[in-house]
Design a protein around this motif. Structure first.
Motif, PDB file in Angstrom:
ATOM      1  N   GLY A 169      -3.789 -11.407   5.866  1.00  0.00           N
ATOM      2  CA  GLY A 169      -5.051 -11.324   5.128  1.00  0.00           C
ATOM      3  C   GLY A 169      -5.749  -9.998   5.415  1.00  0.00           C
ATOM      4  O   GLY A 169      -5.680  -9.474   6.528  1.00  0.00           O
ATOM      5  N   LEU A 170      -6.421  -9.451   4.418  1.00  0.00           N
ATOM      6  CA  LEU A 170      -7.046  -8.133   4.542  1.00  0.00           C
ATOM      7  C   LEU A 170      -8.558  -8.235   4.679  1.00  0.00           C
ATOM      8  O   LEU A 170      -9.195  -9.068   4.029  1.00  0.00           O
ATOM      9  CB  LEU A 170      -6.703  -7.299   3.305  1.00  0.00           C
ATOM     10  CG  LEU A 170      -5.202  -7.152   2.998  1.00  0.00           C
ATOM     11  CD1 LEU A 170      -4.988  -6.567   1.609  1.00  0.00           C
ATOM     12  CD2 LEU A 170      -4.532  -6.290   4.063  1.00  0.00           C
ATOM     13  N   ASP A 171      -9.131  -7.361   5.510  1.00  0.00           N
ATOM     14  CA  ASP A 171     -10.590  -7.323   5.673  1.00  0.00           C
ATOM     15  C   ASP A 171     -11.259  -6.335   4.734  1.00  0.00           C
ATOM     16  O   ASP A 171     -12.439  -6.460   4.428  1.00  0.00           O
ATOM     17  CB  ASP A 171     -10.952  -6.929   7.107  1.00  0.00           C
ATOM     18  CG  ASP A 171     -10.487  -7.968   8.105  1.00  0.00           C
ATOM     19  OD1 ASP A 171     -10.697  -9.163   7.843  1.00  0.00           O
ATOM     20  OD2 ASP A 171      -9.897  -7.579   9.135  1.00  0.00           O
ATOM     21  N   PHE A 172     -10.519  -5.308   4.343  1.00  0.00           N
ATOM     22  CA  PHE A 172     -11.121  -4.310   3.462  1.00  0.00           C
ATOM     23  C   PHE A 172     -10.015  -3.571   2.709  1.00  0.00           C
ATOM     24  O   PHE A 172      -8.924  -3.372   3.228  1.00  0.00           O
ATOM     25  CB  PHE A 172     -11.969  -3.303   4.258  1.00  0.00           C
ATOM     26  CG  PHE A 172     -12.973  -2.575   3.404  1.00  0.00           C
ATOM     27  CD1 PHE A 172     -14.140  -3.194   2.991  1.00  0.00           C
ATOM     28  CD2 PHE A 172     -12.717  -1.270   2.982  1.00  0.00           C
ATOM     29  CE1 PHE A 172     -15.046  -2.537   2.174  1.00  0.00           C
ATOM     30  CE2 PHE A 172     -13.624  -0.599   2.165  1.00  0.00           C
ATOM     31  CZ  PHE A 172     -14.799  -1.236   1.765  1.00  0.00           C
ATOM     32  N   ILE A 173     -10.354  -3.165   1.477  1.00  0.00           N
ATOM     33  CA  ILE A 173      -9.387  -2.484   0.616  1.00  0.00           C
ATOM     34  C   ILE A 173     -10.064  -1.295  -0.051  1.00  0.00           C
ATOM     35  O   ILE A 173     -11.179  -1.414  -0.553  1.00  0.00           O
ATOM     36  CB  ILE A 173      -8.875  -3.440  -0.483  1.00  0.00           C
ATOM     37  CG1 ILE A 173      -8.140  -4.633   0.141  1.00  0.00           C
ATOM     38  CG2 ILE A 173      -7.977  -2.715  -1.468  1.00  0.00           C
ATOM     39  CD1 ILE A 173      -7.599  -5.613  -0.877  1.00  0.00           C
ATOM     40  N   SER A 217     -10.303  -4.883  12.603  1.00  0.00           N
ATOM     41  CA  SER A 217     -10.171  -5.027  11.154  1.00  0.00           C
ATOM     42  C   SER A 217      -8.755  -4.700  10.705  1.00  0.00           C
ATOM     43  O   SER A 217      -8.074  -3.878  11.315  1.00  0.00           O
ATOM     44  CB  SER A 217     -11.112  -4.066  10.412  1.00  0.00           C
ATOM     45  OG  SER A 217     -12.451  -4.286  10.731  1.00  0.00           O
ATOM     46  N   LEU A 218      -8.358  -5.321   9.602  1.00  0.00           N
ATOM     47  CA  LEU A 218      -7.092  -4.987   8.954  1.00  0.00           C
ATOM     48  C   LEU A 218      -7.414  -4.440   7.564  1.00  0.00           C
ATOM     49  O   LEU A 218      -8.020  -5.133   6.738  1.00  0.00           O
ATOM     50  CB  LEU A 218      -6.199  -6.225   8.857  1.00  0.00           C
ATOM     51  CG  LEU A 218      -4.858  -6.061   8.140  1.00  0.00           C
ATOM     52  CD1 LEU A 218      -4.086  -4.866   8.653  1.00  0.00           C
ATOM     53  CD2 LEU A 218      -4.015  -7.311   8.312  1.00  0.00           C
ATOM     54  N   VAL A 219      -7.059  -3.187   7.349  1.00  0.00           N
ATOM     55  CA  VAL A 219      -7.503  -2.471   6.151  1.00  0.00           C
ATOM     56  C   VAL A 219      -6.309  -1.808   5.469  1.00  0.00           C
ATOM     57  O   VAL A 219      -5.459  -1.227   6.139  1.00  0.00           O
ATOM     58  CB  VAL A 219      -8.512  -1.358   6.533  1.00  0.00           C
ATOM     59  CG1 VAL A 219      -9.023  -0.629   5.299  1.00  0.00           C
ATOM     60  CG2 VAL A 219      -9.667  -1.927   7.340  1.00  0.00           C
ATOM     61  N   HIS A 230      -3.955   8.868   4.179  1.00  0.00           N
ATOM     62  CA  HIS A 230      -4.737   9.093   5.395  1.00  0.00           C
ATOM     63  C   HIS A 230      -5.669   7.945   5.763  1.00  0.00           C
ATOM     64  O   HIS A 230      -6.585   8.097   6.584  1.00  0.00           O
ATOM     65  CB  HIS A 230      -5.485  10.428   5.308  1.00  0.00           C
ATOM     66  CG  HIS A 230      -4.537  11.580   5.296  1.00  0.00           C
ATOM     67  ND1 HIS A 230      -4.184  12.234   4.146  1.00  0.00           N
ATOM     68  CD2 HIS A 230      -3.814  12.152   6.293  1.00  0.00           C
ATOM     69  CE1 HIS A 230      -3.286  13.171   4.427  1.00  0.00           C
ATOM     70  NE2 HIS A 230      -3.044  13.145   5.715  1.00  0.00           N
ATOM     71  N   THR A 231      -5.405   6.780   5.195  1.00  0.00           N
ATOM     72  CA  THR A 231      -6.175   5.582   5.557  1.00  0.00           C
ATOM     73  C   THR A 231      -6.027   5.255   7.046  1.00  0.00           C
ATOM     74  O   THR A 231      -6.865   4.551   7.620  1.00  0.00           O
ATOM     75  CB  THR A 231      -5.727   4.404   4.661  1.00  0.00           C
ATOM     76  OG1 THR A 231      -5.902   4.795   3.303  1.00  0.00           O
ATOM     77  CG2 THR A 231      -6.529   3.147   4.920  1.00  0.00           C
ATOM     78  N   CYS A 232      -4.996   5.795   7.679  1.00  0.00           N
ATOM     79  CA  CYS A 232      -4.825   5.609   9.124  1.00  0.00           C
ATOM     80  C   CYS A 232      -6.015   6.146   9.931  1.00  0.00           C
ATOM     81  O   CYS A 232      -6.151   5.840  11.115  1.00  0.00           O
ATOM     82  CB  CYS A 232      -3.535   6.269   9.591  1.00  0.00           C
ATOM     83  SG  CYS A 232      -3.342   7.981   9.039  1.00  0.00           S
ATOM     84  N   THR A 233      -6.906   6.898   9.282  1.00  0.00           N
ATOM     85  CA  THR A 233      -8.091   7.467   9.942  1.00  0.00           C
ATOM     86  C   THR A 233      -8.914   6.429  10.715  1.00  0.00           C
ATOM     87  O   THR A 233      -9.447   6.695  11.790  1.00  0.00           O
ATOM     88  CB  THR A 233      -9.004   8.130   8.879  1.00  0.00           C
ATOM     89  OG1 THR A 233      -8.232   9.035   8.105  1.00  0.00           O
ATOM     90  CG2 THR A 233     -10.157   8.882   9.517  1.00  0.00           C
ATOM     91  N   SER A 261      -5.530   0.247  10.056  1.00  0.00           N
ATOM     92  CA  SER A 261      -5.692   0.616   8.649  1.00  0.00           C
ATOM     93  C   SER A 261      -4.515   1.474   8.273  1.00  0.00           C
ATOM     94  O   SER A 261      -4.073   2.320   9.054  1.00  0.00           O
ATOM     95  CB  SER A 261      -7.000   1.376   8.467  1.00  0.00           C
ATOM     96  OG  SER A 261      -7.007   2.562   9.218  1.00  0.00           O
ATOM     97  N   THR A 262      -4.008   1.246   7.082  1.00  0.00           N
ATOM     98  CA  THR A 262      -2.814   1.991   6.706  1.00  0.00           C
ATOM     99  C   THR A 262      -2.788   2.311   5.222  1.00  0.00           C
ATOM    100  O   THR A 262      -3.410   1.609   4.416  1.00  0.00           O
ATOM    101  CB  THR A 262      -1.545   1.217   7.133  1.00  0.00           C
ATOM    102  OG1 THR A 262      -0.424   2.110   7.087  1.00  0.00           O
ATOM    103  CG2 THR A 262      -1.260   0.027   6.240  1.00  0.00           C
ATOM    104  N   GLY A 263      -2.088   3.383   4.888  1.00  0.00           N
ATOM    105  CA  GLY A 263      -2.005   3.831   3.510  1.00  0.00           C
ATOM    106  C   GLY A 263      -0.931   3.075   2.753  1.00  0.00           C
ATOM    107  O   GLY A 263       0.132   2.784   3.288  1.00  0.00           O
TER     108      GLY A 263
END
Ligand code: SF4
Lengths: 165, 418
Positions: free
Chosen positions: B27-31, B114-116, B122-125, B133-135
């Motif tokens: 499940g994702l916390d943010f997109i 969080s899981l994003v 560069h979502t790994c930021t 967080s991952t791209g």
């Protein structure tokens, strides 16, 4: 699912900017148009050299760089049958599976430009007809086979209404 | 056997204990989606027969890559995004709000644990916030928008222990360039990077984001850090929500643990055309520079602007150098304006462009000419990256970029730092 075609060979670290330059990707969603510029910065006339079903063969870290899905899509719409490389960058690999472009991971040192390959996606076996050699690729995890069999993630969602892996 | 940070976050979000190598739907916390990737995602959303989004408060779209629009093709894609957010009730950061990787952390919706996912590499930021967080690409984004989930392969973790203290004039950008040069562009492919050690705890959040931002440049899926007081104080500016930090177990199993002493590190420069083509500045100084860029999701934060201003204050950049500054967000732009930093940069010769990606990806705002050399604080120097495959892009810290702009050649910034 068996594919056969001619080899176009590229080096290591072929990044998504080379596959499709940012200056095109932001302009349009017309993948046929984008496909005309595929690999342009590495080989200006590449698009015109492709016969439907040909393979792009790379070395390590193919598709590194951006998350642009235009990269696998431009390759797919340029009528490339599959990308074969020693290793892939993670996001490119995911995107290829999700958009239904076959990707095969194996040792490509002995595959040269112009070699005719026969690829069996299910077994991961690659026959180099020109050299009469067989290469064994890493088998794809089940989850990815399920997505590829449905034709990509969009058809998978249409069929199942969500993830069914 | 204990768990790494990423194994813990993925266990928490998939409802079962997972280990590296497992494949899970979580499940994702943010997109997040930006203007280079969202239009395709909207197309995929429709192909998936998507109707509503899973939770409109957990999604943001950002127009930052070609912002404001440079041509009618881009305008049509931006309009597609604006229409989509209106019909779905999703928040859009429109032109001028900033780079996706700055506005998402500033939203306060991402924090420890969080899981994003974000449709941008560069979502790994946000790993700097102790989040995973991952791209991803547009199709994953579309699947996430509909289901609030994504499939993940739990990665192994490569741990970087950074001991010692960075010297004056040497910054987190130099450290991450050095690490990438050391382990190469695919040295961490499929893996999560975990950065730890006193050199990480000693630096600011602004500096930490730079390091997590570039995890992808070694192929990593995430660039995670532990959360500490600095993390929580930073978050407090933007949210009152409380987050719980996620720590690796002491007996967690790692793919590898690499130790570094950063004390004698000198400023680094990534030479054209790969990010891992890294040299100490002393070996490449003197290379003429035509354009200098300060900004991007890597180094467009307040601290970065201040570092550059401290070198440029009361001076003028070399007349042969075009100096382009893109603050990473409106928030940063305003602060830099209020405190006078921006004025110092402009008086030194900066052309300030709209908060956003600036010239980073070659769509607008400063495409170099054939044969020109660029020195930039960005994260990528691939051939053609800035819109011209006959230009040469060098990557460095804000200090090195500022010093080089001043001299007109690649220059060690320590010459200007007392
Ligand atoms: S600033 Fe550059 S690297 Fe960052 S999100 Fe924008 S285009 Fe990508």
């Amino acid at each position: 699912m068996k594919l056969e075609g001619n080899t176009h060979k590229f080096g290591k670290d072929v990044n998504t900017d080379y596959i499709i330059s940012g200056k095109y990707k932001f302009k349009t969603l017309d993948m046929r148009e984008l496909a005309k510029h595929v690999m342009e910065d590495l080989d200006t006339d590449f698009y015109n050299k492709i016969t439907a079903g040909d393979f792009i063969v790379g070395e390590s870290n193919f598709g590194c760089g951006s998350s642009r899905e235009q990269a696998p899509l431009a390759i797919k719409y340029a009528n490339i049958g599959a990308v074969i490389a020693k290793s892939f960058a993670r996001i490119f690999y995911r995107n290829a599976i999700n958009t239904g472009l076959p990707v095969v991971e194996c040792d490509t040192d002995n595959i040269d430009a112009g070699d005719i390959l026969k690829v069996d996606l299910e077994t991961g076996s690659i026959l180099n007809k020109t050299k009469n050699e067989t290469i064994q690729a890493k088998p794809l995890p089940d989850v990815m086979i399920k997505i590829l069999k449905d034709g990509g993630l969009a058809p998978h969602f249409r069929k199942h209404g969500g993830f069914n892996l | 056997m204990g768990l790494t940070i990423i194994e813990k976050i993925l266990s928490e979000h998939s409802g079962k204990q997972v280990k590296a190598g497992d494949i899970v739907v979580a499940g994702l916390d943010f997109i997040m989606g930006q203007d280079g990737t969202s239009p395709l995602a909207i197309k995929a959303f429709e192909e998936m027969n998507g109707e509503a989004v899973f939770d409109k408060d957990k999604i943001a779209l950002v127009i930052d890559h070609s912002s404001p629009s440079p041509n009618d093709g881009v305008s049509a894609l931006h309009k597609m995004m604006r229409d989509f957010v209106k019909s779905k009730g999703v928040h859009l950061y429109d032109i001028g709000e900033g780079v996706c990787h700055q506005v998402v952390p500033e939203s306060g919706k991402v924090g420890p644990g969080s899981l994003v996912i974000g449709a941008d590499s560069h979502t790994c930021t946000y790993g700097a916030l102790n989040a995973f967080s991952t791209g991803v690409g547009s199709t994953d984004l579309a699947g996430g928008l509909i289901s609030g989930q994504m499939w993940f392969k739990v990665p192994e973790t490569l741990k970087f222990v950074c001991n010692g203290q960075l010297q004056a004039g040497v910054y987190s950008k130099d450290l991450i360039l050095y690490l990438i040069g050391n382990i190469t562009a695919d040295g961490a492919t499929y893996m999560a990077a975990e950065y730890t050690g006193e050199a990480i705890s000693n630096i600011s959040m602004d500096a930490r984001f730079t390091i997590s931002n570039m995890a992808i440049e070694m192929g990593a899926k995430a660039g995670l850090m532990e959360a500490d007081e600095k993390t929580f104080n930073w978050l407090k500016q933007f949210t009152s929500e409380s987050f719980e930090k996620v720590e690796a177990d002491t007996d967690a199993s790692y793919y590898n643990i690499k130790e570094y002493d950063v004390s004698s590190l000198e400023p680094q420069v990534a030479m054209p055309h790969t990010v891992d083509n890294v040299s100490p500045v002393s070996q490449v100084s003197g290379t003429p520079v035509n354009q200098a860029v300060l900004g991007t999701c890597t180094n467009g934060r307040l601290e970065d602007l201040r570092i550059a201003a401290s070198i440029l204050k009361g001076r003028k950049v070399n007349p042969d150098v075009r100096f382009i500054v893109a603050p990473a967000s409106k928030n940063i732009y305003l602060q830099a304006m209020q405190e006078g930093t921006l004025q110092e940069l402009i008086e030194a010769g900066a052309a300030v462009v709209t908060p956003g990606c600036g010239p980073c990806v070659g769509t607008h705002n400063g495409v170099p000419s054939n044969g020109e050399n660029v020195i930039s604080t960005a994260n990528r120097n691939f051939k053609g990256r800035m819109g011209n495959s006959s230009a040469y892009i060098h990557l460095a810290s804000p200090a090195t970029v500022a010093a080089s702009a001043l001299v007109g050649k690649i220059t060690d910034p320590r010459e200007f730092i007392k």
